[in-house]
Design a protein around this motif. Sequence first.
Motif, mmCIF file in Angstrom:
data_model
loop_
_atom_site.group_PDB
_atom_site.id
_atom_site.type_symbol
_atom_site.label_atom_id
_atom_site.label_comp_id
_atom_site.label_asym_id
_atom_site.label_seq_id
_atom_site.Cartn_x
_atom_site.Cartn_y
_atom_site.Cartn_z
ATOM 1 N N SER A 48 -17.673 -14.195 36.319
ATOM 2 C CA SER A 48 -16.340 -14.403 35.763
ATOM 3 C C SER A 48 -15.325 -14.488 36.894
ATOM 4 O O SER A 48 -15.601 -14.096 38.042
ATOM 5 C CB SER A 48 -15.968 -13.251 34.834
ATOM 6 N N ALA A 49 -14.129 -14.985 36.600
ATOM 7 C CA ALA A 49 -13.083 -15.125 37.616
ATOM 8 C C ALA A 49 -12.750 -13.776 38.235
ATOM 9 O O ALA A 49 -12.611 -13.652 39.461
ATOM 10 C CB ALA A 49 -11.836 -15.744 36.995
ATOM 11 N N ASP A 53 -13.236 -12.780 42.176
ATOM 12 C CA ASP A 53 -12.079 -12.266 42.908
ATOM 13 C C ASP A 53 -12.406 -10.943 43.584
ATOM 14 O O ASP A 53 -12.124 -10.739 44.772
ATOM 15 C CB ASP A 53 -10.910 -12.104 41.929
ATOM 16 N N LYS A 175 -2.679 -14.148 35.360
ATOM 17 C CA LYS A 175 -4.076 -13.958 34.997
ATOM 18 C C LYS A 175 -4.983 -14.744 35.943
ATOM 19 O O LYS A 175 -4.696 -15.886 36.288
ATOM 20 C CB LYS A 175 -4.309 -14.425 33.559
ATOM 21 N N VAL A 176 -6.075 -14.107 36.355
ATOM 22 C CA VAL A 176 -7.014 -14.748 37.277
ATOM 23 C C VAL A 176 -7.961 -15.663 36.503
ATOM 24 O O VAL A 176 -8.595 -15.240 35.529
ATOM 25 C CB VAL A 176 -7.820 -13.690 38.063
ATOM 26 N N ASN A 177 -8.039 -16.917 36.939
ATOM 27 C CA ASN A 177 -8.904 -17.906 36.285
ATOM 28 C C ASN A 177 -9.781 -18.615 37.313
ATOM 29 O O ASN A 177 -9.468 -18.632 38.506
ATOM 30 C CB ASN A 177 -8.056 -18.955 35.550
ATOM 31 N N LYS A 178 -10.860 -19.222 36.809
ATOM 32 C CA LYS A 178 -11.728 -20.015 37.673
ATOM 33 C C LYS A 178 -11.221 -21.447 37.721
ATOM 34 O O LYS A 178 -10.864 -22.030 36.699
ATOM 35 C CB LYS A 178 -13.169 -19.990 37.143
ATOM 36 N N GLY A 179 -11.206 -22.009 38.920
ATOM 37 C CA GLY A 179 -10.837 -23.405 39.096
ATOM 38 C C GLY A 179 -12.073 -24.256 39.314
ATOM 39 O O GLY A 179 -13.185 -23.893 38.928
ATOM 40 N N ILE A 192 -10.477 -19.751 42.807
ATOM 41 C CA ILE A 192 -9.913 -18.726 41.947
ATOM 42 C C ILE A 192 -8.407 -18.943 41.893
ATOM 43 O O ILE A 192 -7.761 -19.101 42.934
ATOM 44 C CB ILE A 192 -10.234 -17.313 42.480
ATOM 45 N N LYS A 196 -2.521 -20.978 36.395
ATOM 46 C CA LYS A 196 -3.116 -22.303 36.552
ATOM 47 C C LYS A 196 -2.970 -22.810 37.987
ATOM 48 O O LYS A 196 -3.131 -23.993 38.253
ATOM 49 C CB LYS A 196 -2.462 -23.283 35.578
#
Length: 255
Positions: A48-49, A53, A175-179, A192, A196
């Motif tokens: 997960s992101a 991280d 919020k931490v997201n996957k790129g 990461i 956005k």
Amino acid sequence: MTSFAPAVRNHRRTALALVLCGGLTAALAACGTEEDPDKGTNGVARLSAAEIDEKARAAAEAASAVRLSGTLVSKGGTYRLEMKLNAEGGMGSVTSKKQSFALLRVDDELYLKAPAEFWTHEESGGADGSSDVAAADKLGGKYVKVPEGDPSYGQLRGFTDKKVLLDGLLALNGKVNKGGRDTVAGHRTIQILGGKGEGGAFDVSLEDQPYPVRVARGGGGGTVTLADWGKAFPLEAPEEDDTVDYGGQLPKSSG
């Protein structure tokens, strides 16, 4: 009279079924041989992101050394960094729009090296101006020891502190997201994002250790590449004849 037509039709249906079955089997086999995007990687991209991280930060903290190269943009201006950092200190250069200078820190001993022009305070005049030029001639091209009590000590030290600099660079807002995936300096990466991407982003290596290899700060705050993780480099105090101890506080500079 006996008719053999049904038997012929049955054979045709059986043959057609075998062809269809064979085609389906081949298609499934082809699907099974599609290349796995994570084959040969460290497997981090499957996480997960938040987990990526966490692993990237842990790897960066555990590394004995790192080299940073890039640009930082702040309210104080734009700075070009070329630094090597380890647990004991760091060395390299900082270039702004007005000036360029070298920094060297060994434990708590911090040195700044700049040309004479850096030490020339442009507002000085008369006798003070002459004194200022004399000081600039003395300090130019030398490693000038920065006193711990000098107002600039904390700011300059931050450029040579691995933990401080990396904590600031890797900070993500939102919020931490996957790129997406990319390749940075020959390393396959997963990105990461903070939100956005408006909250910053960094690329994590998918090869060997999950080190951050490129950072884009949020709000147009600059881009920095990180390399040579764990690669040792010599870090020693400058020679005594190349050092100037100016005393309790540095003179003003044009930078």
